[in-house]
Design a protein around this motif. Structure first.
Motif, PDB file in Angstrom:
ATOM      1  N   ILE A   1       2.710  -4.860 -11.903  1.00 51.39           N
ATOM      2  CA  ILE A   1       3.511  -3.908 -11.331  1.00 51.39           C
ATOM      3  C   ILE A   1       3.297  -4.116 -10.117  1.00 51.39           C
ATOM      4  CG2 ILE A   1       4.583  -2.135 -12.801  1.00 51.39           C
ATOM      5  CD1 ILE A   1       2.023  -0.614 -12.195  1.00 51.39           C
ATOM      6  N   GLU A   2       1.820  -4.927  -9.872  1.00 55.33           N
ATOM      7  CA  GLU A   2       1.598  -4.621  -8.467  1.00 55.33           C
ATOM      8  C   GLU A   2       2.411  -5.096  -6.996  1.00 55.33           C
ATOM      9  OE1 GLU A   2      -2.150  -6.888  -6.156  1.00 55.33           O
ATOM     10  OE2 GLU A   2      -1.804  -8.128  -7.934  1.00 55.33           O
ATOM     11  N   GLY A   3       2.928  -6.147  -7.418  1.00 56.46           N
ATOM     12  CA  GLY A   3       4.596  -6.940  -5.883  1.00 56.46           C
ATOM     13  C   GLY A   3       5.297  -5.498  -5.827  1.00 56.46           C
ATOM     14  N   LYS A   4       5.673  -4.820  -6.813  1.00 57.47           N
ATOM     15  CA  LYS A   4       6.738  -4.658  -6.921  1.00 57.47           C
ATOM     16  C   LYS A   4       6.603  -3.041  -5.683  1.00 57.47           C
ATOM     17  CE  LYS A   4       8.216  -4.053 -11.464  1.00 57.47           C
ATOM     18  NZ  LYS A   4       8.782  -3.293 -12.822  1.00 57.47           N
ATOM     19  N   ASP A   5       7.593  -3.107  -4.959  1.00 55.48           N
ATOM     20  CA  ASP A   5       7.716  -2.325  -4.151  1.00 55.48           C
ATOM     21  C   ASP A   5       6.921  -0.390  -4.180  1.00 55.48           C
ATOM     22  OD1 ASP A   5       9.209  -3.266  -2.452  1.00 55.48           O
ATOM     23  OD2 ASP A   5      10.964  -2.098  -3.056  1.00 55.48           O
ATOM     24  N   ALA A   6       6.295  -0.116  -3.211  1.00 54.96           N
ATOM     25  CA  ALA A   6       5.431   0.956  -3.078  1.00 54.96           C
ATOM     26  C   ALA A   6       5.667   2.358  -3.595  1.00 54.96           C
ATOM     27  CB  ALA A   6       4.555   1.018  -1.742  1.00 54.96           C
ATOM     28  N   SER A   7       5.192   3.228  -4.254  1.00 55.58           N
ATOM     29  CA  SER A   7       6.123   4.649  -4.301  1.00 55.58           C
ATOM     30  C   SER A   7       6.655   5.019  -2.453  1.00 55.58           C
ATOM     31  CB  SER A   7       5.308   5.380  -5.181  1.00 55.58           C
ATOM     32  OG  SER A   7       6.028   6.928  -4.676  1.00 55.58           O
ATOM     33  N   THR A   8       7.873   5.731  -2.904  1.00 54.46           N
ATOM     34  CA  THR A   8       8.465   6.340  -2.067  1.00 54.46           C
ATOM     35  C   THR A   8       8.353   7.963  -2.148  1.00 54.46           C
ATOM     36  OG1 THR A   8      10.525   6.121  -2.385  1.00 54.46           O
ATOM     37  CG2 THR A   8       9.581   4.406  -0.842  1.00 54.46           C
ATOM     38  N   ASN A   9       7.463   8.018  -2.949  1.00 49.25           N
ATOM     39  CA  ASN A   9       7.691   9.959  -2.919  1.00 49.25           C
ATOM     40  C   ASN A   9       6.081  10.234  -2.560  1.00 49.25           C
ATOM     41  OD1 ASN A   9       9.711   9.135  -5.074  1.00 49.25           O
ATOM     42  ND2 ASN A   9       8.098   8.574  -7.006  1.00 49.25           N
TER      43      ASN A   9
ATOM     44  N   LYS B   1       4.019   3.429 -10.552  1.00 44.54           N
ATOM     45  CA  LYS B   1       3.204   3.437  -9.515  1.00 44.54           C
ATOM     46  C   LYS B   1       3.927   4.920  -8.580  1.00 44.54           C
ATOM     47  CE  LYS B   1       3.006  -1.317  -6.845  1.00 44.54           C
ATOM     48  NZ  LYS B   1       3.156  -1.812  -5.901  1.00 44.54           N
ATOM     49  N   VAL B   2       3.390   5.568  -8.495  1.00 43.14           N
ATOM     50  CA  VAL B   2       3.311   7.029  -7.740  1.00 43.14           C
ATOM     51  C   VAL B   2       1.989   6.895  -6.857  1.00 43.14           C
ATOM     52  CG1 VAL B   2       4.002   7.999  -9.929  1.00 43.14           C
ATOM     53  CG2 VAL B   2       1.992   8.410  -9.647  1.00 43.14           C
ATOM     54  N   PRO B   3       2.937   8.284  -6.117  1.00 43.33           N
ATOM     55  CA  PRO B   3       1.313   8.666  -4.933  1.00 43.33           C
ATOM     56  C   PRO B   3       0.006   8.918  -5.271  1.00 43.33           C
ATOM     57  CG  PRO B   3       3.725  10.203  -4.560  1.00 43.33           C
ATOM     58  CD  PRO B   3       3.256   9.501  -6.273  1.00 43.33           C
ATOM     59  N   GLY B   4      -1.231   8.735  -4.641  1.00 39.97           N
ATOM     60  CA  GLY B   4      -2.288   9.085  -5.139  1.00 39.97           C
ATOM     61  C   GLY B   4      -2.803  10.418  -3.979  1.00 39.97           C
ATOM     62  N   ASN B   5      -2.892  11.278  -4.721  1.00 40.91           N
ATOM     63  CA  ASN B   5      -3.876  12.322  -3.570  1.00 40.91           C
ATOM     64  C   ASN B   5      -4.745  11.539  -3.050  1.00 40.91           C
ATOM     65  OD1 ASN B   5      -4.979  14.932  -2.717  1.00 40.91           O
ATOM     66  ND2 ASN B   5      -3.495  16.002  -3.664  1.00 40.91           N
TER      67      ASN B   5
ATOM     68  N   GLN C   1       0.890  -1.240   0.192  1.00 38.03           N
ATOM     69  CA  GLN C   1       0.527  -0.161  -0.028  1.00 38.03           C
ATOM     70  C   GLN C   1       1.170   1.115  -0.218  1.00 38.03           C
ATOM     71  OE1 GLN C   1      -3.117  -0.460   0.149  1.00 38.03           O
ATOM     72  NE2 GLN C   1      -3.597   1.854   0.116  1.00 38.03           N
ATOM     73  N   TYR C   2      -0.233   2.123  -0.871  1.00 39.29           N
ATOM     74  CA  TYR C   2       1.377   3.701  -0.389  1.00 39.29           C
ATOM     75  C   TYR C   2       0.819   4.447   0.543  1.00 39.29           C
ATOM     76  CZ  TYR C   2       2.231   8.299  -0.858  1.00 39.29           C
ATOM     77  OH  TYR C   2       2.649   9.397  -1.029  1.00 39.29           O
ATOM     78  N   VAL C   3       2.323   4.743   1.909  1.00 38.07           N
ATOM     79  CA  VAL C   3       1.874   5.032   3.291  1.00 38.07           C
ATOM     80  C   VAL C   3       2.900   6.535   2.881  1.00 38.07           C
ATOM     81  CG1 VAL C   3       2.264   4.651   5.441  1.00 38.07           C
ATOM     82  CG2 VAL C   3       1.369   3.029   4.586  1.00 38.07           C
TER      83      VAL C   3
END
Length: 172
Positions: A151-159, A106-110, A23-25
């Protein structure tokens, strides 16, 4: 035919369940920047091309765990609804930008740039990206659905989410 049935049964025993990606956190330490994902269902969705109402901030003392992350809620009823069916309420693409997924990343969602399509919650990263997303939502969804398995299993975005600082979850 019997051989096929035995082979199928044996293969089924070793099949692994599909797992969600991370999950993006963001810096809040909460999924969806501490916003209440159930509350989106009660907000008035505006026509494409107009800005959606802002999301509802969750509370730090009303939380639930899902997909390895902590989600915050504005009410106990919303938390209970989420716990009963988290996959229904959680944003698609593990909280990453839907248009970004349509482009293969994968980039963050606002949490304030959202839209519910076919009863699913989607987030985007910036106002400009929302414009691209809304130019052809069905085609962008089709691209995103095609890209997501890879791309689902790749690391979550850290941006960090551009031009956004979350004031959620509310501390009580």
């Amino acid at each position: 035919m019997k051989r096929f049935a035995l082979a199928f049964a044996a293969a089924s025993m070793f099949a692994l369940p599909a797992l969600a990606g991370p999950q993006y956190v963001d810096e809040t330490g909460f999924a969806v920047s501490g916003y209440d994902v159930v509350a989106y269902r009660s907000l008035a969705q505006v026509p494409v091309g107009q800005s959606q109402p802002e999301g509802v901030k969750g509370r730090a003392d009303l939380t639930a765990e899902y997909n390895g992350s902590t989600f915050a809620f504005s009410t106990e009823a919303n938390r209970d609804a989420f716990v009963a069916n988290p996959a229904f309420y959680a944003p698609q693409y593990d909280g990453h930008c839907a248009y970004g997924v349509s482009k293969g990343g994968k980039v963050p969602g606002n949490p304030n740039l959202w839209r519910i399509v076919d009863d699913k919650l989607y987030l985007n990263i910036t106002d400009v990206v929302v414009g691209f997303w809304e130019e052809d939502i069905p085609a962008n969804l089709n691209l995103a659905q095609g890209n997501w398995p890879g791309i689902e299993g790749k690391d979550a975005s850290t941006n960090t989410i551009p031009k956004f600082t979350s004031q959620a979850p509310i501390k009580n």
